[in-house]
Design a protein around this motif. Structure first.
Motif, short mmCIF file in Angstrom:
data_model
loop_
_atom_site.label_atom_id
_atom_site.label_comp_id
_atom_site.label_asym_id
_atom_site.label_seq_id
_atom_site.Cartn_x
_atom_site.Cartn_y
_atom_site.Cartn_z
N LYS A 1 0.70 -1.24 0.02
CA LYS A 1 0.03 0.06 -0.31
C LYS A 1 1.02 1.47 0.01
O LYS A 1 1.95 1.27 0.66
CB LYS A 1 -1.01 0.16 1.24
N GLU A 2 0.38 2.19 -0.53
CA GLU A 2 1.05 3.51 -0.81
C GLU A 2 0.74 4.23 0.62
O GLU A 2 -0.27 4.14 1.26
CB GLU A 2 0.81 4.35 -1.74
N PRO A 3 1.65 5.08 0.83
CA PRO A 3 1.47 5.89 2.37
C PRO A 3 0.41 7.06 1.91
O PRO A 3 0.41 7.25 0.61
CB PRO A 3 2.72 6.66 2.56
N PRO A 4 -0.22 7.81 2.90
CA PRO A 4 -1.28 8.90 2.65
C PRO A 4 -0.38 10.01 2.32
O PRO A 4 0.79 10.14 2.49
CB PRO A 4 -1.89 8.85 3.98
N GLU A 5 -1.31 10.95 1.66
CA GLU A 5 -0.61 12.09 1.36
C GLU A 5 -0.51 12.93 2.38
O GLU A 5 -1.27 12.83 3.11
CB GLU A 5 -1.51 12.97 0.31
N GLY A 6 0.34 13.68 2.41
CA GLY A 6 0.88 14.83 3.59
C GLY A 6 2.44 14.80 3.73
O GLY A 6 3.16 14.43 3.14
N ILE A 7 2.64 15.48 4.85
CA ILE A 7 3.98 15.58 5.29
C ILE A 7 4.19 14.75 6.71
O ILE A 7 3.40 14.78 7.48
CB ILE A 7 4.52 16.96 5.64
N PHE A 8 5.39 14.15 6.94
CA PHE A 8 5.65 13.50 7.99
C PHE A 8 6.91 13.87 8.82
O PHE A 8 7.90 14.25 8.17
CB PHE A 8 6.09 11.79 7.42
N TYR A 9 6.42 14.14 10.28
CA TYR A 9 7.71 14.46 11.02
C TYR A 9 7.87 13.28 12.15
O TYR A 9 6.98 13.03 12.83
CB TYR A 9 7.07 15.85 11.71
N ASN A 10 9.22 12.94 11.92
CA ASN A 10 9.51 11.92 12.82
C ASN A 10 10.29 12.44 14.43
O ASN A 10 11.14 13.39 14.29
CB ASN A 10 10.68 11.08 12.32
N ARG A 11 9.45 12.00 15.19
CA ARG A 11 9.89 12.41 16.73
C ARG A 11 10.64 11.04 17.36
O ARG A 11 10.33 10.84 18.73
CB ARG A 11 9.01 13.04 17.64
N MET A 12 11.09 9.89 16.86
CA MET A 12 11.26 8.72 17.53
C MET A 12 12.43 9.23 18.45
O MET A 12 13.71 10.01 18.06
CB MET A 12 11.42 7.66 16.69
N SER A 13 12.69 8.43 19.54
CA SER A 13 13.63 8.67 20.49
C SER A 13 14.54 7.40 20.69
O SER A 13 14.02 6.32 20.92
CB SER A 13 12.98 9.09 21.95
N ALA A 14 15.71 8.00 20.98
CA ALA A 14 16.72 6.97 21.28
C ALA A 14 16.46 6.10 22.62
O ALA A 14 16.95 5.04 23.04
CB ALA A 14 18.15 7.49 21.41
#
Length: 313
Positions: free
Chosen positions: A42-55
């Motif tokens: 499946k394709e991702p949705p349209e939009g912008i993606f902001y990654n805040r994953m933490s170590a």
């Protein structure tokens, strides 16, 4: 409808951002990636993606959240979605070794550091520091994980062979020269959209608690005891202007990191040593209120602008 998608594993750290997005009437959706499914057909949705994953996700029971996030980011990027703090940012977030190599590549001085796997190898690495004080820390860290100050090899050996030894989640312990500061504080420079917004003076006299949102008490071994005068732990520095900012902006551009907090310490002669790039940066509300500067508001404005740009394309 196109949205801002926030990738994270800790709602306590995103609530301040979503509050600002709500104020600006920006549509958004949170992807909490401590678990989930990824359908590659499946394709991702349209939009912008902001990654805040933490170590430090594993300290909250989210052991494999960064690994799953890496797969999701690869999926998004393969479809050409606009991702802020994407794959390269995540690589730096979860490895101080990679951070230091990248900093050195851009001519930014870091403390001398040796990475070691295995308890005996940790002790052998410390012997390279020839009797000067050194610290240990975890390669995949956050929250000051594994930070201890040692004055001797014997003290280190007692630690690594004793019950209080903290095994790093990725198995890699860093042995690093101890930088004696002029005063008991460090400086944290905040960037949004790859551009400097402000610097924060962080008091370390009562311990090396650097995260404004989730303070981490490392203990009395790391920093000298403070005085009895009550003072704020976080203070935004008015008019901060140092040539190091240009170098930081260059490294963020080269590594495609859009949002970051970069921390440095000055030694007794005023020389700057940079020791952390935090791509899951947080902000201190008390310090911001006093200075009239608001990191999450600026971040929300940045994301709103980028979403609007996408809508116009």
């Amino acid at each position: 409808m196109k949205k801002v998608y926030i990738i994270h594993e800790n709602s306590e750290w995103t609530i301040h951002l979503t509050k600002r997005l709500n104020e600006l009437k920006v549509p958004y959706e949170e992807w909490h990636l401590d678990r989930g499914r990824l359908d590659l057909s499946k394709e991702p949705p349209e939009g912008i993606f902001y990654n805040r994953m933490s170590a430090s996700s594993h300290t909250r029971g989210h052991r494999f959240a960064p690994e799953f996030t890496a797969q999701v980011l690869a999926w998004l990027e393969s479809y050409g979605r606009k991702v802020f703090n994407g794959t390269r940012a995540l690589q730096l977030e979860v490895s101080k070794v990679i951070q230091y190599l990248e900093l050195s590549k851009h001519g930014i001085k870091t403390p001398r550091t040796i990475a070691a796997v295995g308890k005996e190898q940790i002790v052998e690495a410390a012997a390279e520091f020839a009797g000067i004080p050194f610290i240990t820390k975890h390669n995949r860290a956050g929250k000051g994980l594994g930070v201890q100050l040692f004055q001797s090899i014997d003290a280190l050996r007692s630690y690594v062979e004793g019950p209080s030894f903290e095994e790093p989640v990725d198995g890699v312990t860093l042995i690093q020269e101890y930088i004696q500061a002029q005063e008991s504080f460090i400086t944290r420079c905040e960037f949004i959209g790859g551009k400097f917004i402000y610097a924060v003076k962080v008091d370390t006299s009562e311990g090396f608690q650097l995260c404004p949102a989730d303070a981490c008490q490392i203990g009395d071994l790391f920093c000298p005891a403070g005085d009895t005068v009550e003072k704020p732990k976080f203070q935004i520095i008015e008019g901060f202007n140092d040539p190091i900012i240009n170098k930081y902006e260059q490294i963020l551009s080269a590594t495609h990191i859009n949002v970051a907090g970069i921390e440095f310490i000055r030694n007794s002669t005023g020389e700057i040593f940079t020791y952390d790039i935090n791509t899951n940066t947080n902000y201190n509300s008390d310090a911001e209120e006093k200075a009239g500067k608001f990191g999450m508001l600026e971040l929300a404005k940045f994301l709103k602008h980028e979403l609007n740009q996408l809508a116009e394309d």
